[in-house]
Motif scaffolding. Structure first.
Motif, PDB file in Angstrom:
ATOM      1  N   GLY A 167       0.776  -1.238   0.000  1.00 51.67           N
ATOM      2  CA  GLY A 167       0.000   0.000   0.000  1.00 51.67           C
ATOM      3  C   GLY A 167       0.803   1.282   0.000  1.00 51.67           C
ATOM      4  O   GLY A 167       0.237   2.368  -0.141  1.00 51.67           O
ATOM      5  N   CYS A 168       2.127   1.196   0.170  1.00 53.98           N
ATOM      6  CA  CYS A 168       2.924   2.428   0.260  1.00 53.98           C
ATOM      7  C   CYS A 168       3.193   3.014  -1.128  1.00 53.98           C
ATOM      8  O   CYS A 168       2.929   2.383  -2.153  1.00 53.98           O
ATOM      9  CB  CYS A 168       4.229   2.173   1.010  1.00 53.98           C
ATOM     10  SG  CYS A 168       5.406   1.136   0.138  1.00 53.98           S
ATOM     11  N   LYS A 169       3.747   4.209  -1.147  1.00 54.74           N
ATOM     12  CA  LYS A 169       4.032   4.900  -2.399  1.00 54.74           C
ATOM     13  C   LYS A 169       5.134   4.160  -3.173  1.00 54.74           C
ATOM     14  O   LYS A 169       6.016   3.537  -2.567  1.00 54.74           O
ATOM     15  CB  LYS A 169       4.458   6.334  -2.108  1.00 54.74           C
ATOM     16  CG  LYS A 169       3.394   7.145  -1.374  1.00 54.74           C
ATOM     17  CD  LYS A 169       3.919   8.522  -0.990  1.00 54.74           C
ATOM     18  CE  LYS A 169       2.862   9.315  -0.223  1.00 54.74           C
ATOM     19  NZ  LYS A 169       2.526   8.688   1.080  1.00 54.74           N
ATOM     20  N   PRO A 170       5.094   4.225  -4.508  1.00 56.79           N
ATOM     21  CA  PRO A 170       6.076   3.490  -5.322  1.00 56.79           C
ATOM     22  C   PRO A 170       7.528   3.795  -4.969  1.00 56.79           C
ATOM     23  O   PRO A 170       8.367   2.891  -4.967  1.00 56.79           O
ATOM     24  CB  PRO A 170       5.745   3.935  -6.758  1.00 56.79           C
ATOM     25  CG  PRO A 170       4.305   4.317  -6.713  1.00 56.79           C
ATOM     26  CD  PRO A 170       4.091   4.910  -5.354  1.00 56.79           C
ATOM     27  N   GLU A 171       7.823   5.068  -4.640  1.00 56.78           N
ATOM     28  CA  GLU A 171       9.204   5.421  -4.307  1.00 56.78           C
ATOM     29  C   GLU A 171       9.646   4.725  -3.022  1.00 56.78           C
ATOM     30  O   GLU A 171      10.770   4.216  -2.923  1.00 56.78           O
ATOM     31  CB  GLU A 171       9.362   6.933  -4.142  1.00 56.78           C
ATOM     32  CG  GLU A 171       8.822   7.771  -5.282  1.00 56.78           C
ATOM     33  CD  GLU A 171       7.337   8.021  -5.181  1.00 56.78           C
ATOM     34  OE1 GLU A 171       6.814   8.322  -4.088  1.00 56.78           O
ATOM     35  OE2 GLU A 171       6.676   7.885  -6.235  1.00 56.78           O
ATOM     36  N   GLU A 172       8.759   4.700  -2.039  1.00 52.50           N
ATOM     37  CA  GLU A 172       9.112   4.041  -0.779  1.00 52.50           C
ATOM     38  C   GLU A 172       9.195   2.530  -0.972  1.00 52.50           C
ATOM     39  O   GLU A 172      10.066   1.869  -0.391  1.00 52.50           O
ATOM     40  CB  GLU A 172       8.103   4.357   0.322  1.00 52.50           C
ATOM     41  CG  GLU A 172       8.526   3.787   1.672  1.00 52.50           C
ATOM     42  CD  GLU A 172       7.533   4.043   2.789  1.00 52.50           C
ATOM     43  OE1 GLU A 172       7.847   3.678   3.935  1.00 52.50           O
ATOM     44  OE2 GLU A 172       6.445   4.572   2.513  1.00 52.50           O
ATOM     45  N   ARG A 173       8.320   1.988  -1.789  1.00 49.23           N
ATOM     46  CA  ARG A 173       8.366   0.539  -2.052  1.00 49.23           C
ATOM     47  C   ARG A 173       9.718   0.150  -2.639  1.00 49.23           C
ATOM     48  O   ARG A 173      10.326  -0.853  -2.231  1.00 49.23           O
ATOM     49  CB  ARG A 173       7.240   0.146  -3.003  1.00 49.23           C
ATOM     50  CG  ARG A 173       7.280  -1.330  -3.411  1.00 49.23           C
ATOM     51  CD  ARG A 173       6.170  -1.656  -4.407  1.00 49.23           C
ATOM     52  NE  ARG A 173       6.416  -2.927  -5.069  1.00 49.23           N
ATOM     53  CZ  ARG A 173       6.047  -4.109  -4.604  1.00 49.23           C
ATOM     54  NH1 ARG A 173       5.418  -4.185  -3.439  1.00 49.23           N
ATOM     55  NH2 ARG A 173       6.310  -5.209  -5.285  1.00 49.23           N
TER      56      ARG A 173
END
Length: 274
Positions: A167-173
């Motif tokens: 569920g996190c943002k693509p950059e954080e993933r």
């Protein structure tokens, strides 16, 4: 040295970043080493092993933290324990998240419905772990999972952790996957990654992810991502877990999973209305 993974949107601190105070970062790394199970405290050697910092650096940091009250020292054992001032930071953190108060009633209702030995929790990421921010158990139920607020579980293997990654943002993933690949190494990482990707696919299809013993043998759990708008409150995930014999596949997928998803949807509505 073990470096803190930057939050989404942050730049990676470097020695050339004049705004980044390395000594402060290292001192916080020392405090982060302490876990609830470290009841006898940690020695300078323990802290050096957990942080990757030289013994001489650890000695200076523990001396400073001791003088400011953030650490306590037991002379007979040569070990340090967390001091009371550190507790105020934790309560300040929890107090700054009003979503916890909104979630507690929903979580307790679901825990009571699910029955003995079941725990419902709300958590957020802390490097390669997830930290519990709120917990609910069935009233008068047996204590199955010995976890509470502040407990940390695996980001890579638990239902809550995998739901968070999904569920996190693509950059954080991308940052998380890089961190976990380094943490688990080339031999273990492909299997871990398969589990993370399977969770993301299941969440895309049903809205929730069910983990059958992937975190601990004999424990089944289901989780839902709970991303938060803006950067002032961390993204989270909600899970429900308990004994495998009590949380059957049919019950998890056809009853408790959808109910947990409804809890998350109700809380999202609350967030948008605040």
């Amino acid at each position: 040295m073990r470096k803190r993974t930057p939050l989404s949107g942050e730049t990676t601190p470097t020695e050339n970043d004049r705004q980044f105070v390395t000594a402060l970062s290292r001192g916080l790394d020392v405090l982060r080493c302490f876990r609830p199970k470290d009841r006898t405290g940690l020695s300078n050697r323990d802290l050096a092993e957990r942080t990757g910092l030289p013994n001489s650096t650890i000695s200076r940091l523990t001396y400073t933290l001791l003088q400011t009250g953030y650490l306590l020292y037991d002379e007979p054992t040569g070990r340090y324990r967390i001091g009371v001032p550190a507790l105020s930071l934790g309560f300040a953190c929890l107090g700054s998240m009003p979503i916890r108060d909104a979630a507690k009633e929903h979580m307790q209702r679901l825990a009571d419905y699910a029955g003995d030995g079941v725990q419902v929790a709300l958590g957020a990421r802390d490097e390669h772990t997830v930290t519990y921010l709120a917990c609910a158990r069935a009233e008068n139920g047996m204590m199955s999972l010995q976890l509470g607020v502040g407990s940390r579980i695996s980001l890579a293997r638990s239902a809550m952790g995998r739901a968070y990654v999904a569920g996190c943002k693509p950059e954080e993933r991308a940052e998380i996957l890089e961190l976990l690949a380094d943490h688990y190494g080339p031999d273990r990482w492909p299997t871990i990654l398969d589990g993370i990707e399977s969770a993301a696919a299941q969440i895309s299809e049903t809205g929730f992810y069910v983990n059958y013993g992937g975190w601990h043998d004999g424990v089944h759990s289901v989780a839902v991502p709970f991303p938060m708008p803006g950067d002032a409150t961390p993204d989270m995930a909600i899970n429900l877990g308990g004994p495998a014999h009590f949380l059957t596949k049919e019950r998890m997928e056809n009853d408790l999973g959808p109910r947990l998803l409804n809890v998350a949807q109700s809380l999202r509505l609350h967030v948008t209305q605040v």
